[in-house]
Each structure stands twice: as C-alpha cells, then as structure tokens.
Scaffold this motif. Structure first.
Motif, short mmCIF file in Angstrom:
data_model
loop_
_atom_site.label_atom_id
_atom_site.label_comp_id
_atom_site.label_asym_id
_atom_site.label_seq_id
_atom_site.Cartn_x
_atom_site.Cartn_y
_atom_site.Cartn_z
N PRO A 296 0.79 -1.24 0.00
CA PRO A 296 0.00 0.00 0.00
C PRO A 296 0.81 1.28 0.00
N VAL A 297 2.08 1.22 0.44
CA VAL A 297 2.89 2.43 0.56
C VAL A 297 3.98 2.40 -0.51
N PRO A 298 4.02 3.38 -1.41
CA PRO A 298 5.00 3.36 -2.51
C PRO A 298 6.39 3.84 -2.09
N CYS A 299 6.85 3.39 -0.94
CA CYS A 299 8.17 3.77 -0.44
C CYS A 299 9.25 3.00 -1.19
N THR A 300 10.27 3.70 -1.67
CA THR A 300 11.37 3.07 -2.38
C THR A 300 12.62 2.89 -1.51
N ALA A 301 12.49 3.22 -0.22
CA ALA A 301 13.62 3.13 0.72
C ALA A 301 14.81 3.98 0.26
N CYS A 302 14.52 5.12 -0.35
CA CYS A 302 15.60 6.03 -0.77
C CYS A 302 16.26 6.70 0.43
N ARG A 303 15.52 6.76 1.55
CA ARG A 303 16.01 7.29 2.83
C ARG A 303 16.22 8.81 2.79
N TYR A 304 15.63 9.49 1.84
CA TYR A 304 15.70 10.95 1.85
C TYR A 304 15.04 11.51 3.11
N CYS A 305 14.08 10.78 3.66
CA CYS A 305 13.35 11.22 4.85
C CYS A 305 14.15 11.05 6.14
N MET A 306 15.29 10.38 6.05
CA MET A 306 16.07 10.07 7.24
C MET A 306 17.30 10.97 7.37
N PRO A 307 17.76 11.22 8.61
CA PRO A 307 17.21 10.70 9.86
C PRO A 307 15.99 11.49 10.31
N CYS A 308 15.04 10.78 10.89
CA CYS A 308 13.88 11.43 11.49
C CYS A 308 14.31 12.15 12.76
N PRO A 309 13.89 13.39 12.98
CA PRO A 309 14.29 14.11 14.20
C PRO A 309 13.88 13.41 15.48
N ASN A 310 12.86 12.52 15.40
CA ASN A 310 12.40 11.82 16.60
C ASN A 310 12.77 10.34 16.61
N GLY A 311 13.67 9.96 15.70
CA GLY A 311 14.21 8.61 15.73
C GLY A 311 13.35 7.55 15.08
N VAL A 312 12.27 7.92 14.39
CA VAL A 312 11.40 6.93 13.76
C VAL A 312 12.11 6.33 12.55
N GLU A 313 12.14 5.02 12.48
CA GLU A 313 12.81 4.32 11.38
C GLU A 313 11.81 4.14 10.24
N ILE A 314 11.59 5.21 9.49
CA ILE A 314 10.49 5.28 8.53
C ILE A 314 10.56 4.20 7.44
N PRO A 315 11.68 4.07 6.69
CA PRO A 315 11.70 3.06 5.63
C PRO A 315 11.50 1.64 6.14
N ALA A 316 12.11 1.31 7.28
CA ALA A 316 11.96 -0.04 7.82
C ALA A 316 10.52 -0.31 8.21
N ILE A 317 9.85 0.66 8.79
CA ILE A 317 8.45 0.49 9.17
C ILE A 317 7.59 0.26 7.94
N PHE A 318 7.82 1.03 6.90
CA PHE A 318 7.03 0.86 5.68
C PHE A 318 7.32 -0.47 5.00
N ARG A 319 8.55 -0.95 5.11
CA ARG A 319 8.86 -2.27 4.56
C ARG A 319 8.11 -3.36 5.32
N ILE A 320 8.14 -3.31 6.64
CA ILE A 320 7.45 -4.31 7.45
C ILE A 320 5.95 -4.26 7.19
N PHE A 321 5.39 -3.07 7.18
CA PHE A 321 3.95 -2.90 6.96
C PHE A 321 3.56 -3.37 5.55
N GLY A 322 4.36 -2.99 4.56
CA GLY A 322 4.06 -3.39 3.19
C GLY A 322 4.12 -4.89 3.00
#
Length: 382
Positions: A296-322
């Motif tokens: 459902p989430v078109p994340c390519t794990a490019c990691r442009y969103c990282m690092p998250c200021p609050n430590g959320v591991e965004i690409p890994a979460i989207f991979r697990i969820f997807g």
C-alpha cells in the motif's frame, strides 16, 4: 533425488537441503521441539536422497542441534553432510570459542562438522569476529579435523558481502538470502554472481521467503498461478526459479511438518535441475509485479526522509507494513516491529512521530508519511 554441482568438490549435493530452523513444536514456545516428529522428518528426507542438513547454535534455543543429533543416530550421520554455525552472538572473547564449539559437538553427538559457517555476518559482527581472531581459530579446527569445510551465512548489502569474500582465501562456500521477490536484496544476484566468480559454493536460504511465497497470496497473484499454462504449486515455482540458476549449488528449505518434507522432496526429485523458458520467466515477473502492487505504501527506501528528528525508522516500518499486506503474514510483521534479533526497538516505532512534517518536505514519492505511520503503528503494535 536430483543432485547438483559444488565448486571444488567431487561431492554432489542434493538439490534440496534440509534446514532445521523451523522444526515441529509441541507448543508455541520455539524451544519446545517435537523431537520424535523432527527425527522422523529428517530421516524421511535422508532416506529419499537429501544429503545436506543445516542447523545452528541458536535455532530453537539450541534444541535444533539436539534434534539433529538424535536424528543422525543409527547410521544416518554417515549418509549426510552436516552443517552448523558459529554462535557469533554468544562469544565475547577468543576464550569462549572452544567451549561454544564443544557444546555444539555434544548436542550433535558427533566429533566433527562437515560444513561450518560464521553465522549471520553483517558489518558489525564481521568486524568484531575478525578482531577476536576467529579466522585463525577456524583454521586450527580444520587442521585438527574437527571441521571439513569453512563458509559463512550473510545478512547485509553487496558491498559488505564482497568485503567478506575478499578478506580470506580459505572460504569454500557462502549462504545467502535469495528468492524471486528478493533478487536484489542483501547480497542478491550480484553476490551470487560474485561468489560464483570466486569458485565458492552458494547455498540459498529463504527460497520461499520464510514460507511467505507458499502461503495464501493476494488475489492478483492467485489468479496468475490459476491461469498459468502449466499448473504448479507456488512452492514449486519458487524452487524452480532458484534452481534455474547454475551459480546456485542447492537450496535449503526449513520444513515444519512431514507433509512439507514429502512435498519438497517430491519437487526436488522432479525439478532439482530446472531451467525456465521465456513464458515461465515472464510469468514469474508478472507474479512479482502483482505482489508489489499489493504493497500500500510506494516507499522506495531512498532514505531521503532520514534521519527522522524523533528517531522513527520510517523506511523499515514501511517495509514491514508493506510486506505484511503483500504476504498476509501479520505474525512475522509484528515480531519484526516489536523487537527480536532483527526487529525494531520502541525508540524507532511509528508511535514516536509528532507530525513535525519534516519528512513530507523530503519525500520524492510525495507519500503522506505521518498518516501512513499512524496506520502502520495501529496495526503492528502489540
């Protein structure tokens, strides 16, 4: 049984190796192995031509090695090549090496291991083991006749894989995660080709992606299999894809029931040296695309969103969820999200998102990251 080639050895491995990581259980406790059933399964596989048996120090909290040791009594030890793995997480100094290995031999009820692997190498583990002199220790064990062949299993990217391969001239084989959905994951096809170019045997683990490619697929995938010109089970299609690549020495399957053993042995006896025609390759490509379309989430794990200021591991979460949505495997997804050896920790959870929207400005896919993090957390958190 069909047998394949192993570089540098006269020995011919069976197309199917028995992986003893998912043995039958008596309860939900992974240490509670059903020993009689496990013994029967292993012996059935060996009786039907399987000649490689893989276990590890940590599998089933050590009870996998015990089950294997039981199964290899009554002459079965002489019929197979036995593999187990060095417990990198168990050792803190070179003084721990001998004791850990001796415990493995005692569990396995043997005085030698045919194939011995450094377990689950990634950069941090590899650097730590090298610093403790593990390669010299391995050479001494081989010289003493307690190990016949040396290799490693691997969980990192291709750059790290190449570094490990090139670091030592005494590697004889490696074990990598590889299947038609993960052709470019971790070592991937690049690692497969590089290992083969170095004349290393390549053992494939996770050909069914931990059973996910054998489970109930999304409807779009089910329809492709249903209307294929040739009718085969998803398991057979996945195995054939791996076996069609001559760089692969053989594949391992972690089997949890006698029915799975019988099915896998039957497939290996018919298709263990498969090749795929153009139609079959295109069919699997369609299946891959259908699986990915279910994410459902078109994340390519490019990691442009990282690092998250609050430590959320965004690409890994989207991979697990997807992957939960793609493979209908909520139990594995929750395990990976909520901890474990390869899991996230609470500081990395989506629940720590405060919707600062920093990531929204950076995402080239224009994903509404905070909203998807909320949904992922609501479904994945225990």
């Amino acid at each position: 049984m069909i047998y394949r080639n192993f570089p540098g050895m006269d020995w011919k491995p069976s197309a199917l190796g028995f992986g003893a990581m998912r043995l039958p259980l008596l309860s939900r406790n992974p240490a509670d192995v059903d020993y009689p059933q496990a013994v029967n399964m292993i012996r059935y596989a060996v009786d039907n031509g399987v000649n490689y048996l893989d276990t590890a120090y940590f599998y089933h909290s050590g009870n996998s090695e015990k089950a294997v040791g039981m199964a290899l009594q009554d002459g079965y030890r002489q019929k197979i090549k036995l593999a187990t793995k060095f417990p990198a997480r168990e050792v803190n100094s070179p003084a721990d090496f001998d004791g850990a290995f001796q415990m493995q031999l005692e569990r396995l009820q043997t005085d030698k291991v045919d194939f011995y692997l450094l377990h689950g190498l990634h950069r941090a583990v590899w650097d730590r083991l090298q610093g403790m002199g593990v390669l010299n220790w391995l050479e001494k064990q081989k010289s003493a006749g307690r190990i016949s062949h040396l290799g490693f299993s691997f969980h990192d990217d291709f750059t790290a894989f190449k570094q490990v391969v090139d670091a030592w001239d005494n590697w004889e084989f490696c074990q990598i995660h590889y299947n038609y959905m993960d052709e470019d994951y971790q070592a991937g096809r690049s690692g497969l080709d590089y290992a083969a170019s170095k004349n290393l045997g390549v053992i494939v683990m996770e050909p069914l992606r931990g059973g996910q490619l054998a489970g109930v697929p999304p409807q779009a995938v089910a329809d492709i299999w249903k209307f294929a010109q040739v009718q085969r089970s998803p398991v057979e299609w996945a195995f054939r894809w791996v076996w069609s690549q001559p760089q692969v020495s053989f594949l391992l399957s972690g089997m949890s029931s006698m029915a799975q053993v019988m099915e896998n042995v039957d497939i290996a006896a018919r298709a263990g040296n498969s090749s795929l025609n153009q139609y079959e390759k295109e069919l699997i490509d369609r299946v891959k695309q259908a699986y990915r379309s279910a994410c459902p989430v078109p994340c390519t794990a490019c990691r442009y969103c990282m690092p998250c200021p609050n430590g959320v591991e965004i690409p890994a979460i989207f991979r697990i969820f997807g992957e939960m949505k793609m493979y209908n495997d909520i139990n594995l997804a929750k395990m990976r999200y909520n901890g474990g050896i390869w899991g996230l920790n609470e500081k990395q959870h989506a629940g720590n998102c405060i919707e600062c929207n920093h990531c929204l400005e950076l995402c080239p896919q224009h994903i509404n990251i905070p909203e998807w993090l909320k949904k992922a957390h609501s479904e994945l958190k225990n």
